[in-house]
Enzyme design. Structure first.
Site, PDB file in Angstrom:
ATOM      1  N   ASN A   1      44.615  45.847  36.462  1.00 24.52           N
ATOM      2  CA  ASN A   1      45.497  45.609  37.607  1.00 24.52           C
ATOM      3  C   ASN A   1      46.014  46.894  38.239  1.00 24.52           C
ATOM      4  OD1 ASN A   1      45.302  42.757  37.169  1.00 24.52           O
ATOM      5  ND2 ASN A   1      46.793  42.998  35.500  1.00 24.52           N
ATOM      6  N   ARG A   2      45.294  47.979  38.005  1.00 27.20           N
ATOM      7  CA  ARG A   2      45.663  49.281  38.542  1.00 27.20           C
ATOM      8  C   ARG A   2      47.015  49.785  38.027  1.00 27.20           C
ATOM      9  NH1 ARG A   2      40.731  49.369  39.089  1.00 27.20           N
ATOM     10  NH2 ARG A   2      39.813  50.519  40.802  1.00 27.20           N
TER      11      ARG A   2
END
Length: 217
Positions: A195-196
């Site tokens: 999810n970065r």
């Protein structure tokens, strides 16, 4: 194009590693950088000691290229080059650099930044004699970063140098060639996460003390 930094991603289970924490840098940047270099080599990554070196040109504009790190110790991060090359001249004019090691398959990256200095003559000579003979001849043949009319002309320059030194003669260190060392005043360690929400931990020298902090991705 996007990499999924999860254990189920195409790069395998590296993302299952323990999360990077500021405490990992309690002994400074050097032990962790050394460990991650070893891990990159053990993972079979090509050129694990490659790093993208950033300098600035005479107009203050950024310039990058990939070089090979040839030493990591308490003094800093060392590489070797032709001092008359673009990067050599740029670092002579503005002796400060940024260098980034990127190991995408194991979800890791390290960036060091700091002033740059030439290494001592003994260190340059010692490394020079560890290079393959062909690499030493090439350092004499190439006027690095300068234009040349053709590949054939470059190969002819190598033949001329090889004939000059023959098969067995000692090849001296060129006067325009040697080592440069980045003395890190900051080092940032990056670890890819889903999810970065990547892990970023930076240590930097502030008023003579190293300050370590977690950064938002």
């Amino acid at each position: 194009m996007r990499v999924d930094y999860t254990p189920a991603g195409p790069q395998g289970a590296s993302a299952a590693d323990e999360d990077l924490e500021p405490e990992w840098l309690a002994d400074g940047w050097l032990p962790l950088l050394r460990r991650w270099l070893v891990d990159a080599a053990a993972a079979g990554l090509p050129e694990p000691n490659a790093m993208v070196l950033g300098t600035v040109d005479e107009h203050g504009r950024p310039v990058t290229r990939t070089v090979l790190c040839k030493g990591v110790d308490a003094d800093g991060v060392t590489f070797f080059t032709n001092y008359d090359s673009d990067k050599g001249r740029q670092l002579a004019a503005t002796p400060y650099a940024s260098a980034t090691f990127t190991w995408v398959p194991i979800f890791r990256q390290v960036t060091v930044r700091g002033p740059v200095e030439r290494v001592g003559e003994h260190e340059t000579t010692e490394y020079w004699h560890s290079r393959p003979r062909g690499s030493r001849l090439g350092a004499w043949a190439s006027q690095q970063s300068r234009p040349i009319e053709s590949r054939a002309a470059l190969e002819h320059a190598l033949i001329e140098v090889a004939e000059r030194y023959g098969m067995d003669a000692e090849i001296p260190v060129p006067p325009h060639w040697g080592g440069l060392r980045i003395r890190p005043e900051s080092a940032e360690f990056w670890q890819g996460r889903p999810n970065r929400l990547h892990n970023r931990v930076r240590t930097r020298l502030v008023d003579g003390r190293w300050i370590t902090e977690r950064l938002q991705p």
